[in-house]
Write a protein that holds these residues in place. Sequence first.
Motif, PDB file in Angstrom:
ATOM      1  N   GLU A   1      25.742  87.524  47.888  1.00 19.36           N
ATOM      2  CA  GLU A   1      25.588  86.900  49.040  1.00 19.36           C
ATOM      3  C   GLU A   1      26.570  86.499  49.625  1.00 19.36           C
ATOM      4  O   GLU A   1      26.831  86.105  50.854  1.00 19.36           O
ATOM      5  CB  GLU A   1      24.991  85.666  48.500  1.00 19.36           C
ATOM      6  N   ASP A   2      27.946  86.821  49.082  1.00 17.21           N
ATOM      7  CA  ASP A   2      29.189  86.305  49.851  1.00 17.21           C
ATOM      8  C   ASP A   2      29.883  87.462  50.672  1.00 17.21           C
ATOM      9  O   ASP A   2      30.772  87.291  51.355  1.00 17.21           O
ATOM     10  CB  ASP A   2      30.229  85.831  48.989  1.00 17.21           C
TER      11      ASP A   2
ATOM     12  N   LYS B   1      27.954  85.688  56.935  1.00 25.51           N
ATOM     13  CA  LYS B   1      27.791  85.917  55.642  1.00 25.51           C
ATOM     14  C   LYS B   1      26.419  86.353  55.318  1.00 25.51           C
ATOM     15  O   LYS B   1      25.440  86.081  55.965  1.00 25.51           O
ATOM     16  CB  LYS B   1      28.145  84.539  54.852  1.00 25.51           C
ATOM     17  N   GLU B   2      26.416  87.205  54.328  1.00 31.15           N
ATOM     18  CA  GLU B   2      25.000  87.863  54.041  1.00 31.15           C
ATOM     19  C   GLU B   2      23.991  86.783  53.640  1.00 31.15           C
ATOM     20  O   GLU B   2      22.679  87.033  54.150  1.00 31.15           O
ATOM     21  CB  GLU B   2      25.467  88.584  52.732  1.00 31.15           C
ATOM     22  N   SER B   3      24.430  85.833  53.055  1.00 34.57           N
ATOM     23  CA  SER B   3      23.278  84.657  52.582  1.00 34.57           C
ATOM     24  C   SER B   3      22.857  83.992  53.808  1.00 34.57           C
ATOM     25  O   SER B   3      21.545  83.709  53.737  1.00 34.57           O
ATOM     26  CB  SER B   3      23.953  83.771  51.658  1.00 34.57           C
TER      27      SER B   3
ATOM     28  N   LEU C   1      32.601  90.404  43.864  1.00 31.91           N
ATOM     29  CA  LEU C   1      32.217  89.465  44.672  1.00 31.91           C
ATOM     30  C   LEU C   1      30.641  89.168  44.747  1.00 31.91           C
ATOM     31  O   LEU C   1      30.005  90.453  44.512  1.00 31.91           O
ATOM     32  CB  LEU C   1      32.513  89.871  46.228  1.00 31.91           C
TER      33      LEU C   1
ATOM     34  N   ILE D   1      30.675  89.625  53.850  1.00 34.20           N
ATOM     35  CA  ILE D   1      30.681  89.320  55.286  1.00 34.20           C
ATOM     36  C   ILE D   1      31.025  90.457  56.283  1.00 34.20           C
ATOM     37  O   ILE D   1      31.639  91.259  55.740  1.00 34.20           O
ATOM     38  CB  ILE D   1      31.915  88.355  55.617  1.00 34.20           C
TER      39      ILE D   1
ATOM     40  N   GLU E   1      33.890  93.876  46.909  1.00 36.08           N
ATOM     41  CA  GLU E   1      32.489  93.928  47.497  1.00 36.08           C
ATOM     42  C   GLU E   1      32.010  95.441  47.117  1.00 36.08           C
ATOM     43  O   GLU E   1      32.867  96.183  47.276  1.00 36.08           O
ATOM     44  CB  GLU E   1      32.460  94.019  48.882  1.00 36.08           C
TER      45      GLU E   1
END
Length: 420
Positions: free
Chosen positions: A335-336, A392-394, A332, A338, A253
């Motif tokens: 959107e993934d 999760k960000e998304s 990464l 965390i 990340e």
Amino acid sequence: MVKIGILGVGTVGASVARILEENADIIEARAGKRILVKSGVVKNLSKDRGLSIKLSDNPLDVVDDPEIDIVVELMGGIEEPYMLVKRALENGKAVVTANKALLAYHRYELQSIAGDIPLMYEASTAGGIPIIGALRNGLSANHIESIQGIMNGTCNYMLTKMINEGAQYDAILKVAQELGYAEADPTFDVGGFDASHKLLILASIAYGIDAKPEDILIEGIQNITQTDVAFAKEFGYEIKQLGIAKKVGEGVELRVHATMVPADSMIAKVDGVMNAVTVVGDRVGETMYYGPGAGGDATASAVIADIIDIVRGNQGPMLGYKKGLESGLKLLPKEDIITQYYLRLEVDDQSGVLAAITATLGKFDISIEAMLQKPTKNDDIAKLLFTTHHCKESKMQDAITALGKLDVVHGSIAMIRIEK
Ligand code: HSE
């Protein structure tokens, strides 16, 4: 005798020339040779810089000068210094640069052009803190688990003043500019771009990741208010603008954003214009590096350390890898990511509103960790402040969009990520 040419004799360049002269004996003892600044390049020749070195306004006078052994690039910008550094390397000259933007975009091309010719850049990241050397050499036995750093002094200065003295954002930005901390365009600092360049440089050494600023999550501190500061205090956090690189499984990340960190953590105690970087290695554990991230002499200290290293013959691949990693780590997708989140929203102060909000968060599997409601000047409107468990960000982005569509929610929703 080793001869230096400086491209860009501004604050840092003038400090480099002065320190090389004033500390000449100790520098010669450490390097094994006398180091002399032969010439420098400036845009405006009529400005008096109080220096005895020969100045020109043509960069090729340095880059093509056969007597110059090391070119020091301190001009800023991206494409012009790229062409000049490339030409200097092609002319067989070693290069030292403090230019983070140049490296954020062209570090891999420059590494391949440089080959065995030294190209060093300690001053590009966190000014006077020897973090490049620490990662490239001192920690080279480790898999790097994470890097977390305060890499922009302007943001840290502003947030410190907002937290400790209740300063308002606009007023304190003006002070930071007057004190000379901010870049020419302060968006570069407060928008997180300056820190993203530094993070990308560190991530290349730590993980071999070839990412560009547009590939990673970058957010600034522009939306932080005194309400967020008060909530953070109440729940035991400080707000810091962090650059974060973290190994998660086989991915990495990379992100820059305002972050709530526990108030008792070491990074929370780094105040004012200072920078600090924490690196966790799988064998060494947690290490931390603290110091001035900007300023003429502090940055020149890092530039000259590189020059001494080159003169001593300490070389090695620019980004620290002699060969490619077989099990290369991948960046990464944003959107993934965390993490935990803090949310601030303004809502109608009436029955059923809280239930609607929590139901919306629930739809995206987001679980609330803590909550606070604050009155506003308007009796009908309340501020709701939440922290969430990991998600999760998304999902968080989708939840924010859904919350924004509720009739009972007014204005924009503020979000700050939390790292514990
Ligand atoms: N504007 C930068 C900062 C200077 O505030 O940290 C060093 O990159």
